[in-house]
Design a protein around this motif. Structure first.
Motif, PDB file in Angstrom:
ATOM      1  N   MET A  13       0.837  -1.216   0.000  1.00 50.56           N
ATOM      2  CA  MET A  13       0.000   0.000   0.000  1.00 50.56           C
ATOM      3  C   MET A  13       0.868   1.261   0.000  1.00 50.56           C
ATOM      4  N   GLU A  14       1.991   1.208   0.715  1.00 48.17           N
ATOM      5  CA  GLU A  14       2.909   2.345   0.718  1.00 48.17           C
ATOM      6  C   GLU A  14       3.497   2.549  -0.686  1.00 48.17           C
ATOM      7  N   ARG A  17       0.852   4.190  -2.797  1.00 45.35           N
ATOM      8  CA  ARG A  17       0.746   5.622  -2.454  1.00 45.35           C
ATOM      9  C   ARG A  17       1.905   6.411  -3.060  1.00 45.35           C
ATOM     10  N   THR A  18       3.104   5.872  -2.909  1.00 39.96           N
ATOM     11  CA  THR A  18       4.300   6.551  -3.429  1.00 39.96           C
ATOM     12  C   THR A  18       4.208   6.745  -4.937  1.00 39.96           C
ATOM     13  N   HIS A  20       1.578   6.774  -6.823  1.00 43.80           N
ATOM     14  CA  HIS A  20       0.482   7.694  -7.178  1.00 43.80           C
ATOM     15  C   HIS A  20       0.863   9.140  -6.872  1.00 43.80           C
ATOM     16  N   GLU A  21       1.547   9.377  -5.763  1.00 44.47           N
ATOM     17  CA  GLU A  21       1.946  10.748  -5.409  1.00 44.47           C
ATOM     18  C   GLU A  21       3.020  11.278  -6.353  1.00 44.47           C
ATOM     19  N   ARG A  54      -7.292  -1.402  -5.470  1.00 43.41           N
ATOM     20  CA  ARG A  54      -6.854  -0.003  -5.278  1.00 43.41           C
ATOM     21  C   ARG A  54      -6.093   0.487  -6.511  1.00 43.41           C
TER      22      ARG A  54
END
Length: 131
Positions: A13-14, A17-18, A20-21, A54
């Motif tokens: 998940m991290e 997130r990384t 996507h950011e 996700r």
């Protein structure tokens, strides 16, 4: 869920997130997630279906909406008008230069004829006697 599975899930998940950011407009790939989270593809497909969902959601939201048929027709119509206008301007420019060329050619031919007549007169004129 085991502690090991939970740690994998957290890293996955991290990684999502990384990615996507860093590039919200780019598609997130399973390979990139696996590389960052240091897990195998099988681990994601077998144990982390929520992560797959996700990724699908983020990829779907980052994908631009395809243009509608009306938008495409309008865009092509505008482009066609612009090209038609450019074609008309180019045709007018070609006509202008062709007319100028014809006029220059006509003047040149007229001057050639005048020169030929003058040469004839010079040849037929009596030569002065030097004394």
């Amino acid at each position: 869920m085991t502690e090991r599975t939970q740690k994998s899930a957290d890293r996955i998940m991290e990684a999502i997130r990384t990615l996507h950011e860093e590039s919200p407009d780019k598609q997130i790939t399973i390979t990139a997630v696996c590389n960052i989270a240091e897990v195998s593809r099988n681990t994601i497909y077998r144990y982390h279906k929520d992560a797959l969902e996700r990724i699908r959601q983020l990829n779907k939201s980052s994908r631009p909406e395809p243009p509608t048929l009306k938008d495409t027709v309008d865009k092509l119509t505008r482009e066609n008008r612009a090209l038609t206008l450019r074609q008309e301007k180019l045709a007018a420019l070609i006509d202008h230069y062709f007319s100028a060329w014809q006029e220059a050619k006509s003047k040149s031919e007229h001057q050639q004829r005048e020169l030929a007549e003058l040469r004839k007169l010079l040849r037929s004129a009596p030569k002065p006697i030097n004394g």
